[in-house]
Design an enzyme around this catalytic site. Structure first.
Site, mmCIF file in Angstrom:
data_model
loop_
_atom_site.group_PDB
_atom_site.id
_atom_site.type_symbol
_atom_site.label_atom_id
_atom_site.label_comp_id
_atom_site.label_asym_id
_atom_site.label_seq_id
_atom_site.Cartn_x
_atom_site.Cartn_y
_atom_site.Cartn_z
ATOM 1 N N LEU A 166 36.210 50.704 33.976
ATOM 2 C CA LEU A 166 35.955 50.077 35.274
ATOM 3 C C LEU A 166 34.292 49.128 34.901
ATOM 4 O O LEU A 166 33.459 49.692 33.819
ATOM 5 C CB LEU A 166 35.174 51.640 35.588
ATOM 6 C CG LEU A 166 36.307 52.148 36.875
ATOM 7 C CD1 LEU A 166 35.463 53.344 37.478
ATOM 8 C CD2 LEU A 166 36.779 50.987 38.022
ATOM 9 N N ASP A 167 34.177 48.160 35.151
ATOM 10 C CA ASP A 167 32.738 47.472 35.155
ATOM 11 C C ASP A 167 31.324 48.156 35.413
ATOM 12 O O ASP A 167 32.160 48.733 36.451
ATOM 13 C CB ASP A 167 33.453 45.743 35.479
ATOM 14 C CG ASP A 167 34.064 44.736 34.925
ATOM 15 O OD1 ASP A 167 34.855 45.444 33.965
ATOM 16 O OD2 ASP A 167 34.991 44.357 35.723
ATOM 17 N N PRO A 168 30.609 47.544 35.162
ATOM 18 C CA PRO A 168 29.177 48.235 35.553
ATOM 19 C C PRO A 168 29.105 48.078 36.767
ATOM 20 O O PRO A 168 28.807 49.222 37.661
ATOM 21 C CB PRO A 168 27.986 47.577 34.599
ATOM 22 C CG PRO A 168 28.624 47.290 33.530
ATOM 23 C CD PRO A 168 30.308 46.412 33.591
ATOM 24 N N MET A 169 29.569 47.850 37.302
ATOM 25 C CA MET A 169 29.313 46.503 38.654
ATOM 26 C C MET A 169 30.584 48.012 40.109
ATOM 27 O O MET A 169 30.258 47.547 40.902
ATOM 28 C CB MET A 169 29.281 44.851 39.781
ATOM 29 C CG MET A 169 30.323 45.035 39.510
ATOM 30 S SD MET A 169 31.269 43.388 40.370
ATOM 31 C CE MET A 169 30.854 44.272 41.922
ATOM 32 N N ALA A 170 31.372 48.227 38.851
ATOM 33 C CA ALA A 170 32.599 49.078 39.449
ATOM 34 C C ALA A 170 31.949 50.173 39.731
ATOM 35 O O ALA A 170 31.205 50.844 38.806
ATOM 36 C CB ALA A 170 33.878 49.182 39.138
#
Length: 348
Positions: free
Chosen positions: A40-44
């Site tokens: 999961l990306d940091p923004m997710a």
């Protein structure tokens, strides 16, 4: 470090990478070995299943599993990264009242098997270089499209210029690219405003636990952090350890096979096992989940194999055994860690 085996589901917070979340869990509960099952990306935010110990051998089955996301799509703006963290490249006006029928008609065009071009800001590699590194240098390279499948795509709500969508998709799907493609089809352009994973394979957010933190913010200071009491941290660590689920529960989509004690002992020490029972087709006492139709099984399906009162690993019948009513040859494809020393002693 402790030998902890199983799957622990975490609700990854905003701003933290998947690897950072994994390392925090690993240190917090003292696990000797761990690996996550889909970045999961940091923004997710949202569901991040973590395989511990012996369960890491089975992580590819979770990586291959379908995922479900709840996402916000911001119409009228395209960005350099395809999400809210990128530079705005183009803006177009979006009407204050959106035509719901038109929205749903466009969205429905993305359901099923589609071709998707991976974004430049991704971990895929071109000639050994991650694409995101090339993108940061202002470079763009041709990326071949990939076949992915959108199992379902629902319009949950809309409040111009935002759409909230629920997406269930196959592995390899980029939700950022899906958001951009929908925006392009609508004629406004779009980027991903937020992303939350709500399911991964057999796991849902209901299975997830908050990520532990050794520190907490002082109520009277936004900048000061204090270390939490050791007894509270120890209690949280015990709670997380208790929440670890056996790996075979996460493999429930595979058919089950039960073998006798003698066959189990042989499999565990690496021997090939021949099971004879003309009355059972492949000689296997196999049970399939009710929602798994025969037509959906591969020619050489994997089975969860059980013996000696426990889960042993994964097997599939050898090719020559498929369709035979006389015998089946089995060898463990992936073996779960068990007490092999006692079993070896019993064979001598």
């Amino acid at each position: 470090m402790k030998q902890l085996d199983g799957v622990l589901c975490i609700d990854k917070p905003l701003g933290l990478s998947s690897n950072a979340a994994l390392q925090r869990v690993k240190r917090f509960i003292g696990a000797a070995k761990a690996g996550h099952t889909g970045t999961l990306d940091p923004m997710a935010t949202g569901l991040l299943p973590i395989c511990l110990g012996d369960a890491t051998k089975f992580s590819r089955f979770f990586l291959d599993a379908d995922k479900t996301y709840l996402t916000e799509v911001r119409l009228g703006q395209t960005t350099s990264t395809g999400d809210r963290e990128g530079e705005i490249l183009e803006e177009k006006p979006v009407p204050p009242q959106l035509d719901v029928a038109h929205l749903e008609e466009v969205i429905s065009q993305f359901i099923g098997r589609i071709e998707q071009i991976p974004p430049m800001y991704s971990a895929l590699k071109h000639k050994g270089q991650p694409l995101y590194k090339l993108a940061r240098q202002g470079k763009a390279v041709d990326r071949p499209s990939r076949s992915i499948e959108i199992r379902s795509l629902d319009l949950v709500s809309h409040a111009s210029p935002l759409l909230t969508l629920k997406v269930t998709c196959s592995k390899g799907t980029y939700i950022r690219t899906l958001a951009e493609d929908i925006g392009r089809k609508l004629g406004y352009g779009a980027h991903l405003a937020s992303l939350r994973r709500t399911a991964s394979g057999p796991f849902t957010l209901e299975d997830a636990h908050q990520l532990p933190d050794r520190y907490e913010m002082q109520l009277d200071s936004a900048d000061e952090r204090i270390e939490r009491a050791p007894e509270l941290l120890a209690a949280e660590a015990r709670s997380l350890v208790a929440a670890i689920r056996p790996v075979d529960l996460a493999l429930g989509h595979l058919p089950r096979l039960d073998i006798d004690a003698a066959a189990a002992r042989s499999l565990i020490v690496g021997r090939e096992v021949i099971i004879r029972d003309p009355g059972l087709g492949l000689g296997l006492k196999a049970s399939k989940p009710q929602d798994l139709a025969d037509a959906s099984l591969p020619e050489k399906p994997l089975y969860r194999v059980y013996g000696l009162g426990c889960f042993l690993g994964l097997v599939h019948p050898s090719e020559e055994a498929v369709g035979s009513a006389a015998h089946a040859r089995l060898r463990l494809e992936i073996c779960k860690l068990v007490n092999t020393s006692a079993i070896v002693a019993s064979l001598q």
